[in-house]
Design an enzyme around this catalytic site. Structure first.
Site, PDB file in Angstrom:
ATOM      1  N   ARG A 108     -13.106  11.513  38.537  1.00 14.66           N
ATOM      2  CA  ARG A 108     -12.516  10.410  37.897  1.00 14.66           C
ATOM      3  C   ARG A 108     -10.994  10.389  37.887  1.00 14.66           C
ATOM      4  NH1 ARG A 108     -13.388   9.198  31.272  1.00 14.66           N
ATOM      5  NH2 ARG A 108     -15.417   8.457  32.286  1.00 14.66           N
ATOM      6  N   HIS A 135     -16.228   1.124  36.724  1.00 15.05           N
ATOM      7  CA  HIS A 135     -16.705   2.238  36.031  1.00 15.05           C
ATOM      8  C   HIS A 135     -18.368   2.019  36.231  1.00 15.05           C
ATOM      9  CE1 HIS A 135     -17.448   5.592  33.463  1.00 15.05           C
ATOM     10  NE2 HIS A 135     -16.977   5.063  32.359  1.00 15.05           N
ATOM     11  N   GLN A 138     -21.445   3.718  34.245  1.00 12.10           N
ATOM     12  CA  GLN A 138     -21.451   3.274  32.768  1.00 12.10           C
ATOM     13  C   GLN A 138     -22.263   1.977  32.771  1.00 12.10           C
ATOM     14  OE1 GLN A 138     -19.800   4.286  29.682  1.00 12.10           O
ATOM     15  NE2 GLN A 138     -21.185   2.799  29.010  1.00 12.10           N
ATOM     16  N   ASP A 226     -14.547  -2.945  24.710  1.00 11.14           N
ATOM     17  CA  ASP A 226     -14.008  -1.834  25.068  1.00 11.14           C
ATOM     18  C   ASP A 226     -12.586  -1.797  24.443  1.00 11.14           C
ATOM     19  OD1 ASP A 226     -13.552   0.675  26.235  1.00 11.14           O
ATOM     20  OD2 ASP A 226     -13.384  -0.340  28.527  1.00 11.14           O
ATOM     21  N   CYS A 266     -18.859   1.274  25.395  1.00 17.47           N
ATOM     22  CA  CYS A 266     -18.860   2.275  26.351  1.00 17.47           C
ATOM     23  C   CYS A 266     -18.638   3.650  25.688  1.00 17.47           C
ATOM     24  CB  CYS A 266     -18.395   2.127  27.649  1.00 17.47           C
ATOM     25  SG  CYS A 266     -16.497   1.931  27.399  1.00 17.47           S
ATOM     26  N   ARG A 294     -26.692   7.457  29.407  1.00 19.86           N
ATOM     27  CA  ARG A 294     -25.910   7.679  30.614  1.00 19.86           C
ATOM     28  C   ARG A 294     -26.594   9.134  31.464  1.00 19.86           C
ATOM     29  NH1 ARG A 294     -20.465   6.817  30.410  1.00 19.86           N
ATOM     30  NH2 ARG A 294     -20.272   7.718  32.390  1.00 19.86           N
TER      31      ARG A 294
HETATM   32  N1   CP Z   1     -18.054   6.034  28.499  1.00 20.80           N
HETATM   33  C1   CP Z   1     -17.136   6.929  28.925  1.00 20.80           C
HETATM   34  O1   CP Z   1     -17.055   7.069  29.997  1.00 20.80           O
HETATM   35  O2   CP Z   1     -16.540   7.949  28.069  1.00 20.80           O
HETATM   36  P1   CP Z   1     -15.904   9.241  28.563  1.00 20.80           P
HETATM   37  O3   CP Z   1     -14.599   8.675  28.990  1.00 20.80           O
HETATM   38  O4   CP Z   1     -15.837  10.145  27.397  1.00 20.80           O
HETATM   39  O5   CP Z   1     -16.405   9.740  29.583  1.00 20.80           O
HETATM   40  N1  NVA Z   2     -11.498   1.177  29.868  1.00 22.04           N
HETATM   41  C1  NVA Z   2     -11.876   2.623  29.410  1.00 22.04           C
HETATM   42  C2  NVA Z   2     -13.099   3.067  29.600  1.00 22.04           C
HETATM   43  C3  NVA Z   2     -13.291   4.547  29.171  1.00 22.04           C
HETATM   44  C4  NVA Z   2     -14.591   5.160  29.220  1.00 22.04           C
HETATM   45  C5  NVA Z   2     -10.851   3.228  30.017  1.00 22.04           C
HETATM   46  O1  NVA Z   2     -10.390   3.354  31.290  1.00 22.04           O
HETATM   47  O2  NVA Z   2      -9.878   4.145  29.488  1.00 22.04           O
END
Ligand code: CP
Ligand code: NVA
Length: 310
Positions: A108, A135, A138, A226, A266, A294
């Protein structure tokens, strides 16, 4: 080996295979405890190395659980504990060491360049666990959730996204094109970049853009949103939130969706900003179920990466 970086790079049959396998595994796990292993233990002896350069709760836990239930192990790396993070080692050399010690790497990051560099230098599969533009784990899991609850193929449903033009939406657009489902997007125009508009314009039959959320949500089967401000979104937060004021999913707006709509987010959510608690905790919300799915779907993603999907 297969990477899992963006939905657009994976062919439809493989994405369908992942969903089908997740369904089979989920059914088989009924009555098993969290850390009981899947009987076939297909990833016994394998190690998932994961690195989070940004916060995570769901992705971290669900990949851990997925790998453990498949019989494998997981090791978490923290950027600030690595030579890479201090600028003392190249991505190339870091990737070499990760490849020697692990079987899959999950990253990530807030850098698309880093994803690409790791991809080019790893000898093991790479999974994108969220990047500025994507993502994918997700969104694939969300398709699984939608089809599971609606008991219909997603191509027969109307999906509506209200909110920011961010990484999750980007993957949702890629999914709309792969799975041929109708996607209405409502967002203030100035927050949507040209790349998104280009994609929308070349897929006009499927994807429509609105600045009025009421029009976008009309007759929707599925409503998604989101945070207005994503992790590391380097904007004037106060101004952005003000510009998104009319884009909150609330009781009034939701009246325009189908009566039996489902709501997905999400998470994490900023209750009172992009969505009200009334909606997120309401009877049409499936957010907790969505979060649970997930790990079911990610098990099949891990198997896909190691070419072990049945
Ligand atoms: N939805 C999601 O990816 O959550 P986190 O940022 O907690 O991993
Ligand atoms: N769009 C959000 C998703 C988090 C799971 C971010 O990038 O922070």
């Amino acid at each position: 080996m297969n990477n899992f970086l963006n939905l657009k790079d994976i062919n439809y049959n493989d994405l369908r295979k992942i969903i089908k396998d997740s369904k089979k595994r989920k059914i088989k796990r009924k009555n098993l405890h969290t850390l009981d292993l899947d009987k076939d233990m297909p990833l016994k002896g394998k190690l998932l190395i994961q690195m989070f350069e940004k916060s995570s709760l769901r992705t971290r836990l669900s990949f851990y659980l997925a790998m453990r239930q498949l019989g494998g192990g997981v090791h978490n790396l923290r950027k600030d504990e690595l030579h890479l993070g201090q600028g003392g080692e190249s991505i190339k050399d870091t990737a070499k060491i990760i490849s020697i010690h692990g079987d899959i790497f999950m990253l990530r990051t807030d850098s698309e360049v880093k994803i690409l560099e790791f991809k080019n230098n790893l000898d093991i599969p790479l999974i994108n666990g969220l990047s500025p533009n994507s993502h994918p784990a997700q969104v694939l899991s969300d398709i699984f959730t939608i089809e599971e609850i609606k008991k219909k193929k997603i191509s027969n449903l109307k999906i509506c996204w209200i909110g920011d033009c961010n990484n999750v939406l980007n993957s949702l657009i890629e999914a709309s094109i792969k799975f041929s489902f109708k996607l209405n997007i409502a967002s203030p125009k100035k927050y949507c970049h040209t790349k998104i508009f280009n994609l929308i314009n070349s897929n006009k039959k499927l994807i429509k853009f609105f600045t009025d959320p009421k029009q976008a949500i009309f007759n929707a089967d599925v409503v998604m949103t989101d945070k207005f401000v994503s992790l590391n979104d380097k904007v004037n937060q106060k101004k952005k939130k003000k510009d998104f004021k009319g884009f909150q999913v609330n009781k009034e707006l939701i009246k325009n969706a189908k009566k039996d709509f489902i709501f997905l987010h999400c998470l994490p959510a900023n209750r009172g900003e992009e969505v009200t608690s009334e909606i997120i905790d309401g009877k049409n919300s499936v957010v907790w179920h969505q979060a649970e799915n997930r790990f079911h779907v990610q098990k099949s993603i891990l198997l896909y990466c190691l070419k072990k999907l049945r």
